[in-house]
Scaffold this motif. Structure first.
Motif, PDB file in Angstrom:
ATOM      1  N   ALA A 196       0.836  -1.205   0.000  1.00  0.00           N
ATOM      2  CA  ALA A 196       0.000   0.000   0.000  1.00  0.00           C
ATOM      3  C   ALA A 196       0.872   1.257   0.000  1.00  0.00           C
ATOM      4  CB  ALA A 196      -0.941  -0.005   1.199  1.00  0.00           C
ATOM      5  N   ALA A 197       1.962   1.219   0.751  1.00  0.00           N
ATOM      6  CA  ALA A 197       2.881   2.360   0.779  1.00  0.00           C
ATOM      7  C   ALA A 197       3.540   2.553  -0.588  1.00  0.00           C
ATOM      8  CB  ALA A 197       3.942   2.161   1.854  1.00  0.00           C
ATOM      9  N   LEU A 198       3.894   1.461  -1.238  1.00  0.00           N
ATOM     10  CA  LEU A 198       4.484   1.533  -2.572  1.00  0.00           C
ATOM     11  C   LEU A 198       3.495   2.142  -3.565  1.00  0.00           C
ATOM     12  CD1 LEU A 198       6.699   0.876  -4.662  1.00  0.00           C
ATOM     13  CD2 LEU A 198       5.701  -1.410  -4.824  1.00  0.00           C
ATOM     14  N   ILE A 199       2.252   1.697  -3.511  1.00  0.00           N
ATOM     15  CA  ILE A 199       1.225   2.227  -4.413  1.00  0.00           C
ATOM     16  C   ILE A 199       1.009   3.726  -4.162  1.00  0.00           C
ATOM     17  CG2 ILE A 199      -1.241   2.127  -5.001  1.00  0.00           C
ATOM     18  CD1 ILE A 199       0.492  -0.151  -6.168  1.00  0.00           C
TER      19      ILE A 199
ATOM     20  N   ASN B 213      -4.973  14.563  -0.833  1.00  0.00           N
ATOM     21  CA  ASN B 213      -6.067  14.360   0.117  1.00  0.00           C
ATOM     22  C   ASN B 213      -7.280  13.727  -0.564  1.00  0.00           C
ATOM     23  OD1 ASN B 213      -4.793  15.246   2.453  1.00  0.00           O
ATOM     24  ND2 ASN B 213      -5.372  17.382   2.119  1.00  0.00           N
ATOM     25  N   GLY B 214      -7.550  14.135  -1.798  1.00  0.00           N
ATOM     26  CA  GLY B 214      -8.637  13.520  -2.555  1.00  0.00           C
ATOM     27  C   GLY B 214      -8.376  12.048  -2.820  1.00  0.00           C
ATOM     28  N   MET B 215      -7.127  11.717  -3.155  1.00  0.00           N
ATOM     29  CA  MET B 215      -6.760  10.317  -3.374  1.00  0.00           C
ATOM     30  C   MET B 215      -6.898   9.520  -2.079  1.00  0.00           C
ATOM     31  SD  MET B 215      -3.527  10.962  -6.033  1.00  0.00           S
ATOM     32  CE  MET B 215      -2.482   9.924  -5.123  1.00  0.00           C
ATOM     33  N   LYS B 216      -6.482  10.105  -0.979  1.00  0.00           N
ATOM     34  CA  LYS B 216      -6.572   9.428   0.316  1.00  0.00           C
ATOM     35  C   LYS B 216      -8.038   9.186   0.688  1.00  0.00           C
ATOM     36  CE  LYS B 216      -5.349  11.750   4.000  1.00  0.00           C
ATOM     37  NZ  LYS B 216      -4.573  12.370   5.103  1.00  0.00           N
ATOM     38  N   GLU B 217      -8.888  10.188   0.475  1.00  0.00           N
ATOM     39  CA  GLU B 217     -10.312  10.025   0.762  1.00  0.00           C
ATOM     40  C   GLU B 217     -10.927   8.925  -0.102  1.00  0.00           C
ATOM     41  OE1 GLU B 217     -12.293  13.807   0.396  1.00  0.00           O
ATOM     42  OE2 GLU B 217     -10.906  14.750   1.812  1.00  0.00           O
ATOM     43  N   SER B 218     -10.553   8.892  -1.364  1.00  0.00           N
ATOM     44  CA  SER B 218     -11.068   7.869  -2.267  1.00  0.00           C
ATOM     45  C   SER B 218     -10.637   6.476  -1.811  1.00  0.00           C
ATOM     46  CB  SER B 218     -10.556   8.144  -3.685  1.00  0.00           C
ATOM     47  OG  SER B 218     -10.975   7.150  -4.569  1.00  0.00           O
ATOM     48  N   TYR B 219      -9.381   6.341  -1.429  1.00  0.00           N
ATOM     49  CA  TYR B 219      -8.848   5.059  -0.954  1.00  0.00           C
ATOM     50  C   TYR B 219      -9.570   4.631   0.327  1.00  0.00           C
ATOM     51  CZ  TYR B 219      -5.360   1.510   0.264  1.00  0.00           C
ATOM     52  OH  TYR B 219      -4.736   0.339   0.582  1.00  0.00           O
ATOM     53  N   ASN B 220      -9.682   5.561   1.258  1.00  0.00           N
ATOM     54  CA  ASN B 220     -10.356   5.245   2.534  1.00  0.00           C
ATOM     55  C   ASN B 220     -11.826   4.887   2.327  1.00  0.00           C
ATOM     56  OD1 ASN B 220      -8.086   5.564   4.141  1.00  0.00           O
ATOM     57  ND2 ASN B 220      -8.479   7.740   4.492  1.00  0.00           N
TER      58      ASN B 220
ATOM     59  N   LYS C 169     -13.151   3.501  -0.319  1.00  0.00           N
ATOM     60  CA  LYS C 169     -13.213   2.164  -0.901  1.00  0.00           C
ATOM     61  C   LYS C 169     -12.915   1.100   0.161  1.00  0.00           C
ATOM     62  CE  LYS C 169     -13.919  -0.393  -4.420  1.00  0.00           C
ATOM     63  NZ  LYS C 169     -15.277  -0.471  -4.942  1.00  0.00           N
ATOM     64  N   ILE C 170     -11.955   1.345   1.019  1.00  0.00           N
ATOM     65  CA  ILE C 170     -11.640   0.402   2.103  1.00  0.00           C
ATOM     66  C   ILE C 170     -12.852   0.243   3.014  1.00  0.00           C
ATOM     67  CG2 ILE C 170     -10.239   0.072   4.192  1.00  0.00           C
ATOM     68  CD1 ILE C 170      -8.696  -0.611   1.662  1.00  0.00           C
ATOM     69  N   ASP C 171     -13.505   1.356   3.355  1.00  0.00           N
ATOM     70  CA  ASP C 171     -14.707   1.281   4.204  1.00  0.00           C
ATOM     71  C   ASP C 171     -15.818   0.486   3.527  1.00  0.00           C
ATOM     72  OD1 ASP C 171     -13.496   2.682   6.246  1.00  0.00           O
ATOM     73  OD2 ASP C 171     -14.347   4.624   5.643  1.00  0.00           O
ATOM     74  N   GLU C 172     -16.014   0.701   2.218  1.00  0.00           N
ATOM     75  CA  GLU C 172     -17.030  -0.060   1.472  1.00  0.00           C
ATOM     76  C   GLU C 172     -16.713  -1.549   1.499  1.00  0.00           C
ATOM     77  OE1 GLU C 172     -17.156   1.480  -2.506  1.00  0.00           O
ATOM     78  OE2 GLU C 172     -17.945   3.426  -1.863  1.00  0.00           O
ATOM     79  N   LEU C 173     -15.450  -1.895   1.301  1.00  0.00           N
ATOM     80  CA  LEU C 173     -15.057  -3.300   1.305  1.00  0.00           C
ATOM     81  C   LEU C 173     -15.241  -3.930   2.678  1.00  0.00           C
ATOM     82  CD1 LEU C 173     -11.867  -2.995  -0.924  1.00  0.00           C
ATOM     83  CD2 LEU C 173     -14.052  -4.020  -1.566  1.00  0.00           C
ATOM     84  N   LYS C 174     -14.982  -3.174   3.726  1.00  0.00           N
ATOM     85  CA  LYS C 174     -15.196  -3.688   5.094  1.00  0.00           C
ATOM     86  C   LYS C 174     -16.674  -3.918   5.346  1.00  0.00           C
ATOM     87  CE  LYS C 174     -13.128  -1.071   8.137  1.00  0.00           C
ATOM     88  NZ  LYS C 174     -12.351  -0.061   8.863  1.00  0.00           N
TER      89      LYS C 174
END
Length: 168
Positions: free
Chosen positions: A114-117, A148-155, A157-162
């Motif tokens: 995830a850090a690499l991505i 920040n927009g990328m981070k929000e999008s990632y978070n 998606k992670i919340d949706e998957l959870k």
């Protein structure tokens, strides 16, 4: 004697995996299974194709005939390449978890991945901005806002998957 704990990059280097510092055209070729000979012939074909394309454009301008269908070349999108890469990452994650180092776990592999991505995404932002905007400098405000927009999008998606996982 205790074995030293290796970072993802050190582990990849020991296993002779592709470098994680930079992504090069040759790394992409390895992932896609393209040999050096294929790359050279593709470059030659690309140059010939550009010349033929110019000729075809000139011919089309002269006549109103239907354009001929171009050769079907498989061009992989970034998303298709990422999917292929992540199919390989599954095997690599399993190997990483199965080695002799107790700190090499699936979770640690995924965190490093995830850090690499994130690093690659930020680099993409910087390089694409430079190509699109040219000399116009990328301001810290713009850089922060996009990240920040990328981070929000990632978070998100992670919340949706959870949520989907917990609903099973």
């Amino acid at each position: 004697m205790a074995k030293p704990i290796l970072s993802f990059e050190e582990y990849a280097a020991n296993k002779k995996l592709a470098s994680t510092d930079t992504i090069t055209e040759t790394d992409d070729d390895k992932v896609l299974g393209i040999s050096d000979e294929d790359s050279e012939s593709e470059e030659h074909e690309k140059i010939e194709g550009e010349e033929e394309e110019k000729e075809e454009d000139a011919e089309e301008a002269e006549s109103e005939e239907e354009p001929e269908e171009s050769e079907d070349k498989e061009v992989l999108t970034v998303s298709a390449r990422l999917i292929e890469g992540y199919e390989s990452a599954i095997k690599e994650a399993c190997d990483y978890d199965a080695d002799d180092y107790p700190d090499h776990t699936l979770e640690s592999y995924l965190k490093e991945n995830a850090a690499l991505i994130a690093t690659l995404a930020a680099s993409t932002l910087e390089q694409a901005h430079a190509e699109i905007k040219g000399e116009e400098e990328l301001t810290i405000e713009t850089y922060d806002a996009i990240l920040n927009g990328m981070k929000e999008s990632y978070n998100k998606k992670i919340d949706e998957l959870k949520d989907v996982w917990s609903a099973k």
